[in-house]
Design a protein around this motif. Structure first.
Motif, mmCIF file in Angstrom:
data_model
loop_
_atom_site.group_PDB
_atom_site.id
_atom_site.type_symbol
_atom_site.label_atom_id
_atom_site.label_comp_id
_atom_site.label_asym_id
_atom_site.label_seq_id
_atom_site.Cartn_x
_atom_site.Cartn_y
_atom_site.Cartn_z
ATOM 1 N N VAL A 198 0.956 -1.003 0.089
ATOM 2 C CA VAL A 198 -0.005 0.180 -0.221
ATOM 3 C C VAL A 198 0.819 1.273 0.043
ATOM 4 N N ALA A 199 1.994 1.416 0.687
ATOM 5 C CA ALA A 199 2.840 2.372 0.750
ATOM 6 C C ALA A 199 3.669 2.572 -0.556
ATOM 7 N N ARG A 200 4.147 1.400 -0.724
ATOM 8 C CA ARG A 200 4.824 1.319 -2.212
ATOM 9 C C ARG A 200 3.933 2.102 -3.467
ATOM 10 N N MET A 201 2.784 1.722 -3.479
ATOM 11 C CA MET A 201 1.811 1.928 -4.728
ATOM 12 C C MET A 201 0.959 3.287 -4.195
ATOM 13 N N VAL A 202 1.227 3.762 -3.041
ATOM 14 C CA VAL A 202 0.712 5.016 -2.545
ATOM 15 C C VAL A 202 -0.855 4.738 -2.717
ATOM 16 N N ALA A 203 -1.445 3.794 -2.243
ATOM 17 C CA ALA A 203 -2.725 3.301 -2.432
ATOM 18 C C ALA A 203 -3.368 3.979 -1.117
ATOM 19 N N ARG A 204 -4.507 3.916 -0.948
ATOM 20 C CA ARG A 204 -5.265 4.491 0.185
ATOM 21 C C ARG A 204 -5.883 3.217 1.015
ATOM 22 N N ARG A 205 -6.404 2.286 0.367
ATOM 23 C CA ARG A 205 -6.745 1.071 0.979
ATOM 24 C C ARG A 205 -6.823 0.139 0.178
ATOM 25 N N ALA A 206 -6.629 -1.214 0.862
ATOM 26 C CA ALA A 206 -6.598 -2.555 0.145
ATOM 27 C C ALA A 206 -7.170 -3.583 0.852
ATOM 28 N N PHE A 207 -7.324 -4.414 0.135
ATOM 29 C CA PHE A 207 -7.609 -5.878 0.692
ATOM 30 C C PHE A 207 -7.344 -7.055 -0.230
ATOM 31 N N MET A 208 -6.966 -8.105 0.397
ATOM 32 C CA MET A 208 -6.840 -9.654 -0.266
ATOM 33 C C MET A 208 -7.710 -10.330 0.268
ATOM 34 N N VAL A 209 -8.326 -11.303 -0.735
ATOM 35 C CA VAL A 209 -9.064 -12.231 -0.490
ATOM 36 C C VAL A 209 -8.417 -13.586 -0.818
ATOM 37 N N ILE A 210 -8.587 -14.676 0.243
ATOM 38 C CA ILE A 210 -7.761 -15.795 -0.036
ATOM 39 C C ILE A 210 -8.920 -17.121 0.103
ATOM 40 N N GLN A 221 -17.978 -21.733 4.632
ATOM 41 C CA GLN A 221 -16.836 -21.020 5.228
ATOM 42 C C GLN A 221 -16.578 -19.867 4.352
ATOM 43 N N ALA A 222 -16.316 -18.745 5.176
ATOM 44 C CA ALA A 222 -15.721 -17.490 4.944
ATOM 45 C C ALA A 222 -14.645 -17.331 4.524
ATOM 46 N N PRO A 223 -14.117 -16.535 3.406
ATOM 47 C CA PRO A 223 -12.791 -16.547 2.737
ATOM 48 C C PRO A 223 -12.226 -15.724 3.585
ATOM 49 N N MET A 224 -10.862 -16.041 3.801
ATOM 50 C CA MET A 224 -9.936 -15.198 4.821
ATOM 51 C C MET A 224 -9.792 -13.616 3.935
ATOM 52 N N VAL A 225 -9.956 -12.639 4.464
ATOM 53 C CA VAL A 225 -9.862 -11.492 3.893
ATOM 54 C C VAL A 225 -8.608 -10.640 4.904
ATOM 55 N N ILE A 226 -7.735 -9.973 4.206
ATOM 56 C CA ILE A 226 -6.889 -9.091 4.863
ATOM 57 C C ILE A 226 -7.015 -7.414 4.423
ATOM 58 N N HIS A 227 -7.381 -7.120 5.490
ATOM 59 C CA HIS A 227 -7.737 -5.462 5.047
ATOM 60 C C HIS A 227 -6.190 -4.503 5.466
ATOM 61 N N THR A 228 -6.083 -3.402 4.671
ATOM 62 C CA THR A 228 -4.967 -2.540 4.875
ATOM 63 C C THR A 228 -5.453 -1.197 4.522
ATOM 64 N N ALA A 229 -4.908 -0.305 5.277
ATOM 65 C CA ALA A 229 -5.070 1.292 4.681
ATOM 66 C C ALA A 229 -3.854 1.834 5.041
ATOM 67 N N ALA A 230 -3.622 2.943 4.230
ATOM 68 C CA ALA A 230 -2.504 4.061 4.455
ATOM 69 C C ALA A 230 -2.848 4.712 5.895
ATOM 70 N N PRO A 231 -1.822 5.159 6.357
ATOM 71 C CA PRO A 231 -2.042 5.813 7.625
ATOM 72 C C PRO A 231 -2.865 7.016 7.782
ATOM 73 N N ARG A 232 -3.178 7.696 6.431
ATOM 74 C CA ARG A 232 -4.068 8.834 6.327
ATOM 75 C C ARG A 232 -5.663 8.427 6.215
ATOM 76 N N ALA A 233 -5.767 7.050 5.901
ATOM 77 C CA ALA A 233 -7.091 6.425 5.848
ATOM 78 C C ALA A 233 -7.549 5.324 7.101
ATOM 79 N N ALA A 234 -6.350 5.508 8.096
ATOM 80 C CA ALA A 234 -6.590 4.492 9.138
ATOM 81 C C ALA A 234 -7.642 4.581 9.976
ATOM 82 N N ARG A 235 -8.327 5.721 9.999
ATOM 83 C CA ARG A 235 -9.789 5.694 10.716
ATOM 84 C C ARG A 235 -10.997 5.364 9.951
ATOM 85 N N GLU A 236 -10.876 5.352 8.794
ATOM 86 C CA GLU A 236 -11.835 4.932 7.700
ATOM 87 C C GLU A 236 -12.145 3.502 7.893
#
Length: 366
Positions: free
Chosen positions: A33-45, A54-69
């Protein structure tokens, strides 16, 4: 695009190390996220052999500026009927415009309104697939401006490494399942195991052994642990580990609780490279399986009635026929009649043979 040393350090290495994280790849996602200057991201496995509910595994990530979103609502995103995730070509990077439905103006308007409400104006989708064993969908989004060409190039360079990491994760998950099944079966039997090297150090111990015995760090700067034993027991263990050809041997490791440890020469089938133990130590608790489950197994396996199976199980606990009958509210005559039917149905030649059949059959694993 040239791959920078920072990419290896911040992206590719975390992909390898992140396989063992729970959930995996948290550091990789933050760095991407930092390298691509993205605001938010997720990965579904998703795993191919996962249960339908069975629910998929979801990994959520946000840039520091979007941490409260709020994290991206991937289910809402999926409900927009964007380009079907399963139809995305593995390894190809898709822009948001490629995901929209331009053939249906009403659906397109609905998609754009929902994406705007979610703060998504620009995005990149990447699917990686591992031979039908696992799939992962990586989504990165921005709100103000589209991703640069260099950012997309980074994601393109990551794709092949992510596929390799996903393949390793799928294999590791399979190994974890095999280990969990074996560990669970042994725990049901009250069996604990330890692996010792030739110096008597503990290389590995399962949960039953950890709970039953006391392990202490190796003295000095050397890595590893040892069993906390009386001096004579410690000497016996070290001697057995130094000369495993003289095994099997039994040593008393806890006099107060009456715990004995069977030492046998290690005969594990391990692939290379591996650190091979010299000796396997086995202990056994007096735990028995839940009676209700065991009775059900005995009834199904041998065609016994519930009462007959209950009597057979009671006898396997060491009770006499009279004691077992009384506990099950059977008269002495009824208990004797039941026992005769049990012997006939199981083929057991008397009570001792019946107990052997119960203890070596499937009931203890119920």
């Amino acid at each position: 695009m040239a791959i920078l040393s920072a990419d290896h350090r911040e992206l590719f290495l975390p992909l390898i190390e992140g396989i063992h994280e729970s959930p995996p790849w948290g550091a990789f996602m933050r760095n991407l996220v930092a390298r691509m200057v993205a605001r938010r991201a997720f990965m579904v496995i998703t795993l191919a052999n996962a249960a339908p509910d069975q629910a998929p595994m979801v990994i959520h990530t946000a840039a520091p500026r979007a941490a409260r979103e709020d994290p991206i609502d991937f289910r809402r995103l999926d409900a927009l009927r964007l380009h079907p995730y399963g139809a995305l070509r593995p390894g190809r990077i898709y822009a948001l415009d490629e995901m929209l439905d331009y053939d249906d103006r009403a659906q397109l308007a609905l998609q754009r309104a929902a994406l705007a409400d979610m703060g998504i104006r620009y995005g990149r989708w990447l699917r990686v697939s591992v031979g039908g064993a696992a799939d992962a969908w990586l989504v990165l989004v921005r709100e103000r401006e589209d991703f640069s060409g260099s950012a997309v190039a980074v994601l393109d360079a990551v794709a092949v490494h992510l596929a390799a990491a996903l393949r390793t994760l799928a294999a590791l998950i399979d190994q974890r399942l095999q280990t969990a099944m074996a560990t669970n079966a042994l725990a049901r039997l009250g069996v604990g195991q330890l692996a010792f090297d030739r110096d008597g150090r503990v290389m590995a111990a399962d949960a039953v052994a950890e709970a039953a015995l006391t392990l202490v760090p190796e003295a000095g700067a050397r890595a590893g642990r040892r069993l906390h034993l009386r001096p004579d027991a410690a000497r016996a263990l070290e001697s057995a580990c130094a000369d495993p050809l003289a095994l099997p041997q039994v040593i008393r490791v806890d006099e107060t609780r009456g715990i004995d440890l069977l030492l046998r020469r290690a005969d594990l089938a391990l692939g290379d490279p591996s650190a091979r133990p010299a000796v396997i130590g086995v202990l056994r608790d007096t735990v028995r399986e839940p009676a209700r489950q065991a009775i059900g197994v005995l009834a199904a396996r041998h065609g016994l009635s519930v009462n007959e199976a209950a009597l057979a199980h009671a006898l396997s606990l060491g009770e006499t026929l009279t004691q077992a009958g009384a506990r099950l509210h059977l008269t002495a005559e009824t208990a004797r009649n039941y026992s005769k039917r049990i012997y006939a149905k199981t083929g057991a030649h008397g009570q001792a043979d019946l107990v052997r059949m119960v203890l070596t059959g499937l009931a203890p694993l119920a």
